[in-house]
Design a protein around this motif. Sequence first.
Motif, PDB file in Angstrom:
ATOM      1  N   PHE A 291       0.823  -1.211   0.000  1.00 25.52           N
ATOM      2  CA  PHE A 291       0.000   0.000   0.000  1.00 25.52           C
ATOM      3  C   PHE A 291       0.860   1.267   0.000  1.00 25.52           C
ATOM      4  O   PHE A 291       0.329   2.368  -0.190  1.00 25.52           O
ATOM      5  CB  PHE A 291      -0.943  -0.004   1.209  1.00 25.52           C
ATOM      6  N   LEU A 292       2.158   1.103   0.205  1.00 27.58           N
ATOM      7  CA  LEU A 292       3.065   2.248   0.129  1.00 27.58           C
ATOM      8  C   LEU A 292       3.522   2.512  -1.298  1.00 27.58           C
ATOM      9  O   LEU A 292       4.155   3.540  -1.561  1.00 27.58           O
ATOM     10  CB  LEU A 292       4.294   1.994   1.013  1.00 27.58           C
ATOM     11  N   LEU A 293       3.203   1.598  -2.216  1.00 27.28           N
ATOM     12  CA  LEU A 293       3.660   1.716  -3.597  1.00 27.28           C
ATOM     13  C   LEU A 293       2.600   2.391  -4.458  1.00 27.28           C
ATOM     14  O   LEU A 293       1.404   2.295  -4.179  1.00 27.28           O
ATOM     15  CB  LEU A 293       3.978   0.324  -4.162  1.00 27.28           C
ATOM     16  N   PRO A 294       3.025   3.064  -5.528  1.00 24.65           N
ATOM     17  CA  PRO A 294       2.047   3.687  -6.429  1.00 24.65           C
ATOM     18  C   PRO A 294       1.364   2.627  -7.285  1.00 24.65           C
ATOM     19  O   PRO A 294       1.873   1.518  -7.463  1.00 24.65           O
ATOM     20  CB  PRO A 294       2.909   4.614  -7.294  1.00 24.65           C
ATOM     21  N   GLY A 295       0.208   2.976  -7.823  1.00 26.99           N
ATOM     22  CA  GLY A 295      -0.479   2.064  -8.729  1.00 26.99           C
ATOM     23  C   GLY A 295      -1.430   1.126  -8.013  1.00 26.99           C
ATOM     24  O   GLY A 295      -1.762   1.303  -6.833  1.00 26.99           O
ATOM     25  N   SER A 296      -1.856   0.093  -8.724  1.00 26.86           N
ATOM     26  CA  SER A 296      -2.867  -0.829  -8.234  1.00 26.86           C
ATOM     27  C   SER A 296      -2.277  -1.831  -7.252  1.00 26.86           C
ATOM     28  O   SER A 296      -1.343  -2.566  -7.588  1.00 26.86           O
ATOM     29  CB  SER A 296      -3.509  -1.583  -9.413  1.00 26.86           C
ATOM     30  N   VAL A 297      -2.838  -1.898  -6.060  1.00 25.90           N
ATOM     31  CA  VAL A 297      -2.370  -2.871  -5.078  1.00 25.90           C
ATOM     32  C   VAL A 297      -2.705  -4.281  -5.530  1.00 25.90           C
ATOM     33  O   VAL A 297      -2.019  -5.245  -5.152  1.00 25.90           O
ATOM     34  CB  VAL A 297      -2.988  -2.562  -3.693  1.00 25.90           C
ATOM     35  N   ILE A 298      -3.727  -4.438  -6.368  1.00 27.20           N
ATOM     36  CA  ILE A 298      -4.075  -5.771  -6.884  1.00 27.20           C
ATOM     37  C   ILE A 298      -2.951  -6.286  -7.778  1.00 27.20           C
ATOM     38  O   ILE A 298      -2.522  -7.445  -7.654  1.00 27.20           O
ATOM     39  CB  ILE A 298      -5.406  -5.719  -7.655  1.00 27.20           C
ATOM     40  N   LEU A 299      -2.450  -5.435  -8.659  1.00 26.55           N
ATOM     41  CA  LEU A 299      -1.364  -5.859  -9.540  1.00 26.55           C
ATOM     42  C   LEU A 299      -0.088  -6.129  -8.755  1.00 26.55           C
ATOM     43  O   LEU A 299       0.647  -7.085  -9.047  1.00 26.55           O
ATOM     44  CB  LEU A 299      -1.117  -4.798 -10.613  1.00 26.55           C
ATOM     45  N   TRP A 300       0.203  -5.301  -7.766  1.00 30.01           N
ATOM     46  CA  TRP A 300       1.392  -5.531  -6.943  1.00 30.01           C
ATOM     47  C   TRP A 300       1.279  -6.866  -6.197  1.00 30.01           C
ATOM     48  O   TRP A 300       2.266  -7.599  -6.054  1.00 30.01           O
ATOM     49  CB  TRP A 300       1.595  -4.398  -5.946  1.00 30.01           C
ATOM     50  N   THR A 301       0.065  -7.173  -5.726  1.00 29.87           N
ATOM     51  CA  THR A 301      -0.151  -8.437  -5.020  1.00 29.87           C
ATOM     52  C   THR A 301       0.090  -9.622  -5.942  1.00 29.87           C
ATOM     53  O   THR A 301       0.724 -10.620  -5.560  1.00 29.87           O
ATOM     54  CB  THR A 301      -1.580  -8.484  -4.454  1.00 29.87           C
ATOM     55  N   LYS A 302      -0.402  -9.524  -7.168  1.00 32.98           N
ATOM     56  CA  LYS A 302      -0.177 -10.598  -8.138  1.00 32.98           C
ATOM     57  C   LYS A 302       1.309 -10.747  -8.452  1.00 32.98           C
ATOM     58  O   LYS A 302       1.831 -11.872  -8.532  1.00 32.98           O
ATOM     59  CB  LYS A 302      -0.973 -10.317  -9.416  1.00 32.98           C
TER      60      LYS A 302
END
Length: 528
Positions: free
Chosen positions: A80-91
Amino acid sequence: METNRPPVWLLAAALLACLGYFAAEASLLSGGFGFPLDDSWIHLQFARNLAHGHGLSYNPGELVTGSTAPLWTALLSLLFLLPGSVILWTKLLGVLFHLAGVDATWRLARELGLSRGLSSLAAGLTLATSWLVWSALSGMEIPLFVLLSLWGLLLHLRERSDPDRPPLALPLFAVASLARPEGLLLLVLAVLDRCLVFDREGGEDGGDLRWRRPPVRPLLLGAALAACALIGPLLFYGWAGESVLPTTYAAKGAGGIRHLPDLRYVYNVLGILFQAQPFMTLAAGAGVVALVARLGTRRDRGLLPALWLLALPLAYATLAPAPTRLLGNFGRYYFPLFPVLVVLGVLGLAPAAEALGRRLRAGRLELPIGLLLTLLLVAPTVAKLVQGAPFYARNVANVEDSDVRIARWLAERLPEDAVLAVNDIGAIKFLLPNRVIDLASIATPEIGAEIRQSQAEGLSWSQGMLAALARRKPDYIVIFPNWIPAVAGNPSYRPVYRLPIPDNITMGGNEIVVYATPWTRYGLRPVP
């Protein structure tokens, strides 16, 4: 020159498999993406509250021990500290763990004495296992637990053969238990295996096994380090939830412990493993025998991989209240066993592979027997992998067409102060600011306790649920009607919106319904 790293093509193939599933998801959702389970959204809700300073809570300000994977929750909170979609980061995080798990599978196979070629076969079967690719993109903790458990096994094998090594396996198993609670069983089995040290009285070629007292100091040090890793989370769970067990344990319906395992449950587990890895499931028994035959020899690495594969189904079979309970969605509690199953299967086939050689002569014709057998072993796994891509995409579409869509419908109409009672809490809570009451008792464990008390007093489950709702007086109820027919058939609860779920293979029902209650304080806003 040989290296201790797997071939690069294995990691490339693992990445390609994940991209194929992601492409199937994007194609079915017209460029969109999501998760194949509502539980994935539950993890994100816990993680978001943790990232925003609300602690391990579901409704902000209400601490609850609902996460069975606090380590995964903590890692997701960083996204959640990163920019963009947290869904994509999770994947992306899941895919990276999947690739690392393939690497660890190859290393585990090598540690058990398999050749580079057979180790590559084991890693290749692992990367192509449909459920592991599904897990990589699922937003669930499975790839993390796979990686930690495999590296724990790898270190355990090395430490068992060389007691002078730093005792890191036990604390790593303890850390793994913070990704999946089954890691605690793996920790116990590792301690047991460290005590099963034998010598052969007649030398390595034969003779009886004689137990030898293992070195105690590294075992005690490893256990102490494991306790240090666990003590903080266990104290928190005991304080916040009045039990070191997560609320999910009671919510999933675990009852008392049986004296004997439920063999019907074990049969269901075998079905989960066999469908994805038929040949390896059949050959794994030979791998177990190979580990036993090595006891007391220079190739002795203990029995932990075999103990882990056998003990997990048997342990759950003594706890499951029914043959189809405590398996997880699609059997996901057993997905972490696939790499070990594959390695043991390849280990069991290794003598046959060596005896057959690389080529088979048929007259003047030379057949590449190794290649032919590899294709035979890999074919059903690859076929299942290909079939799994549209299945995964349909799982994601089902969640999007139900919980996500109903949340977006409510977001336009529901005042923020309204309280929702729901039986699928993931996407609905993540996408809405409203406080939720969890009728499945994960985020609201008191409901389960109250219903069990009502049943002890002679009332039915439905009566207990209706009483729990009356005590809390939610404004709206959002449920699958077939889950709680006492609400669906009660005229006091008025349906205000029905959402059919097309082609449902994932959700708890084929329709999700919003009900107004006798205590509704806030009307739904009209939307043009």
